[in-house]
Scaffold this motif. Sequence first.
Motif, PDB file in Angstrom:
ATOM      1  N   THR A 138       0.835  -1.204   0.000  1.00  0.00           N
ATOM      2  CA  THR A 138       0.000   0.000   0.000  1.00  0.00           C
ATOM      3  C   THR A 138       0.872   1.258   0.000  1.00  0.00           C
ATOM      4  OG1 THR A 138      -1.779  -1.151   1.176  1.00  0.00           O
ATOM      5  CG2 THR A 138      -1.778   1.261   1.270  1.00  0.00           C
TER       6      THR A 138
ATOM      7  N   LYS B 230       2.279   1.714  -3.457  1.00  0.00           N
ATOM      8  CA  LYS B 230       1.259   2.252  -4.379  1.00  0.00           C
ATOM      9  C   LYS B 230       1.101   3.762  -4.207  1.00  0.00           C
ATOM     10  CE  LYS B 230      -1.637  -1.872  -4.973  1.00  0.00           C
ATOM     11  NZ  LYS B 230      -2.982  -2.460  -4.746  1.00  0.00           N
TER      12      LYS B 230
ATOM     13  N   ALA C  25      -0.243   5.105  -7.717  1.00  0.00           N
ATOM     14  CA  ALA C  25      -1.173   4.108  -8.269  1.00  0.00           C
ATOM     15  C   ALA C  25      -2.610   4.588  -8.088  1.00  0.00           C
ATOM     16  CB  ALA C  25      -0.968   2.761  -7.583  1.00  0.00           C
TER      17      ALA C  25
END
Length: 344
Positions: A17, A20, A25
């Motif tokens: 996470t 990202k 992302a």
Amino acid sequence: MATIQDIADRLGVSKGTVSKAINNAPDISETLRKTILDTAVEMGYTRLRRPKNDAKRFCIIIENMEYEEPHQFGYDFIIGFRQMAEPAGYVVDVIPVTENFQKKTPYDVFMLQNDYTGAFVLGFSLNDPWMKDFRTSHTPTVLYDNYIPANPFIASIGIDNSEGMALAVSHLKKLGHKKIGYLSSALGSYIMQVRHKAFFQAMKQNGLKAEADSAGASYYVTKCIEKHLPRFLNMGMTAVICSHDQIANAAMVQCQQLGYRVPGDISIIGFDDLPLCAYTSPPLTTVRQDRTILGKCGFYAMDSILNQVSIGSILIHAQLIERHSTGPAPEAPKKTVVSRIPEQ
């Protein structure tokens, strides 16, 4: 140096996470992304661990300054910086920003998100939001004509404005001028404050009298000229130094429209030596700052920071370019004029 795992442990989220969020992302919320990025900045995370074939990236962040054409003020800074950075293996991006953009995205977060190693910053005023961010930033940054104290990651470059102003005043004194005025843009930028102070210091160093009313500043060039130039002429000023060349050119035009000869009745000096100075009527005497060299200094300061050499300020020498807008002081002052804008 903080790692992605350190950030994940701090926030109680997965390493994936965090990755990202850092890599922008699309499949995480903006709230979580902001929390992760702010935490990464706070913990001093950096993306300097790159594969050997992955080029390092600098950005030139620019505001309130034209730069795309050779005659524009910012163009030579970019050329000089690139002449040093690109042979050293860096990719250099030019990023124009606005005040609103700065309000939405903290500086270190922007740099982290976009994987920039460092930034060369041009055209910022004291009120820009990122000027506050620079005080505590851990991103290697070089500021042109701005200064942030006590942060080893921030360096400043520019010309020696005190030297430049001293050259201008000394030149006028040698020509016999004693009553010299100073016209300036508004004092909302660091460099305008520096030049304003340098004018009074240079007058004192040359044994010339300069009271507070010897200087005038306004945000708009036209207002500055219309409000302060007639006042200077009525005070018997025989020379005017201007904080930049656009004001100096406007002052020459206004003087000529009022029936004053430049330099027969009044001498005018600019600051910066823009390309237009050689083509004004008459060609403008001005203080030159070599913007290509300043761009190269920007890279030199950046490279020093990256090599853990803490640079405070780099000042290059100023140079007075004598043209035809300055001449001997007239023996007697000319007629008085009336200001179009009442004193406030």
